[in-house]
Design a protein around this motif. Structure first.
Motif, PDB file in Angstrom:
ATOM      1  N   SER A 203      37.553  52.983  44.616  1.00 59.24           N
ATOM      2  CA  SER A 203      39.691  53.614  45.521  1.00 59.24           C
ATOM      3  C   SER A 203      39.394  52.820  46.364  1.00 59.24           C
ATOM      4  N   THR A 300      40.536  57.620  47.192  1.00 61.68           N
ATOM      5  CA  THR A 300      40.447  58.601  45.683  1.00 61.68           C
ATOM      6  C   THR A 300      39.223  59.280  46.024  1.00 61.68           C
ATOM      7  N   HIS A 325      43.971  58.912  37.106  1.00 64.85           N
ATOM      8  CA  HIS A 325      44.076  59.383  38.871  1.00 64.85           C
ATOM      9  C   HIS A 325      44.664  58.010  39.672  1.00 64.85           C
ATOM     10  N   ILE A 329      45.150  57.655  47.346  1.00 65.93           N
ATOM     11  CA  ILE A 329      46.192  58.429  47.584  1.00 65.93           C
ATOM     12  C   ILE A 329      47.617  57.858  48.487  1.00 65.93           C
TER      13      ILE A 329
END
Length: 365
Positions: A203, A300, A325, A329
Motif C-alpha cells: 500500500s 494502509t 482493505h 486511504i
C-alpha cells in the motif's frame, strides 16, 4: 471510553463500531433554521463510502444516512441532531484470527494495553469506518459555512511520490478521477503506482490539502485554543493521519524571517497580505487570507504481504492479513479532512461571537 466528543459550542459525538449494528453521530449546538435534509448529508457520505473504485475496499455498503432528531419540516430545530448509518456488509469472520495477535500499524496492541479488551472485528472504534459520523457532522458544518460565504476545496496533493503540478491545477478534475487529484496527469501516474503496489500486495500513503477561502479575520484564540491548534487536533484525531502542516509548514525551518514574514498592504480600505507563508493564521487567529492545511496520510496498514508480529501468548509469529482493505486511504480521507476542518471552523466562529461587547449589545438590542 472518553474522547468521542469534539468541540465547545458546535459539538459532535461519534459512536459505533466497524462491525456493530450501526454507526452515527450526535451534533449539538447547531442553530435553528438551517435548511437540512438527508440528501445534504448523503452527498458528503457518498464521497467516502467504500466500493467506489478498485483502489478502495470492496465492502458493499451504501452508507445510507437517517436523521433521527433535530430536524422538523426541513429545518434544524436547535436541538441535538442525531444521525445513523446501519452496517450491512460486515464479514466479521474475516477478522476472527486477529483476536489472537496484534496487527502491525494498527491499534490492536494499544487497545489491549489500555483496556485489556478490544473489539477485534475490523478494528472496532479504531476503524476508518468511525469517520462516517465525522463526515455526517461535516456536511452540516459545511452548510453553515456556505451560508457565511466561506468556501472549502480539498483534494489529494500527492500519492506516493507523485505530486500535483499547480500549473495544471483544475478543480473540476478532482471528482473525475478515483484518486481525487486536481491534475489529470498526476492522477494517471498515481493510479499506475497504486496498481504496482496492489500487485506487490502493498500500500502507499499521500498528502491531502485543504484550502479555506473567505474566512473572516480574528477567528480563534491567542493561547491554547488557537485556530491552528484546534485544526491540528481535529485532523490528527483522524486515525490514519501522521502529520499536519499549516501554510508553509516544515519548510519554514529552512527560511529566513525576511522570506517567511507576510507583508501587509491596504487598498480602498481593504487589508490584504503580500504573501501567505503563514497559511491564513497568525497568532492563533485567522488573518483573512486563505487558510492552507495539509495532512500526511500513512499507507494502509492492512496488507496481504507477510509481516512479523507477536500473538497474545508472547510468541513471535508471521501473519498475512485477510479481509477487504483499501490499498490507499487518501482518496476516501479527503472528505474526512474537509469535514473536521469545517466542524472546527464553525465551532470557533460561534465561539468568536462573544469576543466583542458591541457585538453582544447589537445582538440583544
Amino acid at each position: 471510553m472518553a474522547g468521542s466528543t469534539y468541540g465547545n459550542i458546535f459539538k459532535i459525538t461519534t459512536w459505533g463500531e466497524s462491525h456493530g449494528k450501526a454507526l452515527g453521530v450526535v451534533v449539538d449546538g447547531c442553530p435553528a433554521g438551517l435548511e437540512l435534509n438527508e440528501d445534504d448529508i448523503q452527498k458528503f457520505l457518498n464521497r467516502r463510502k467504500p466500493g467506489q473504485s478498485k483502489y478502495t475496499t470492496q465492502r458493499k455498503e451504501d452508507d445510507k444516512v437517517e436523521i433521527l432528531s433535530g430536524v422538523f419540516e426541513g429545518k434544524t430545530t436547535g436541538t441535538p441532531i442525531s444521525m445513523i448509518v446501519k452496517n450491512k456488509d460486515h464479514h466479521s469472520a474475516d477478522y476472527s484470527d486477529i483476536a489472537s495477535y496484534y496487527r502491525p500499524g494498527h491499534a490492536d496492541y494499544t487497545f489491549d494495553a489500555k483496556y485489556g479488551f478490544r473489539d477485534y472485528r475490523g478494528g472496532g472504534r479504531s476503524s476508518g469506518r468511525e469517520t462516517i459520523g465525522r463526515v455526517a457532522a461535516g456536511a452540516i458544518a459545511s452548510k453553515i459555512l456556505e451560508k457565511l460565504g466561506i468556501e472549502m476545496l480539498t483534494y489529494s496533493k500527492s500519492i506516493g511520490n507523485v505530486e500535483i503540478d499547480y500549473k495544471k491545477f483544475n478543480k473540476d478534475e478532482i471528482e473525475k478521477n478515483p484518486v481525487y487529484m486536481p491534475d489529470s496527469d498526476a492522477a494517471k501516474a498515481a493510479e499506475k503506482i497504486l496498481g504496482e503496489k496492489m500487485a506487490e500486495m502493498d500500500s502507499c500513503g499521500g498528502i491531502i490539502e485543504c484550502i479555506v477561502n473567505n474566512m473572516p479575520a480574528g477567528i480563534g484564540e491567542p493561547v491554547f485554543d488557537k485556530l491552528d491548534a484546534n485544526i491540528s487536533k481535529a485532523i490528527m484525531s483522524i486515525g490514519a493521519i501522521k502529520g499536519i502542516e499549516i501554510g508553509d509548514g516544515f519548510e519554514v525551518a529552512k527560511m529566513s524571517g525576511s522570506t517567511d514574514n507576510d507583508g501587509f498592504s491596504i487598498e480602498n480600505g481593504v487589508i490584504s497580505k503580500t504573501s501567505n507563508h503563514a497559511g491564513g493564521i497568525l497568532g492563533g487567529m485567522s488573518d483573512g487570507s486563505s487558510i492552507v492545511v495539509r495532512a500526511a496520510v500513512k499507507p494502509t496498514p492492512s496488507i496481504a504481504r507477510t509481516q512479523q508480529t507477536i500473538n497474545k501468548s508472547g510468541e513471535n509469529i508471521d501473519i498475512n492479513i485477510k479481509g477487504r482493505h483499501d490499498p490507499i486511504i487518501v482518496p476516501r480521507a479527503v472528505v474526512v479532512v474537509e469535514s473536521m476542518v469545517a466542524v472546527t471552523l464553525v465551532d470557533m466562529l460561534f465561539t468568536g461571537m462573544t469576543s466583542k461587547l458591541d457585538k453582544i449589545i447589537d445582538f440583544y438590542k
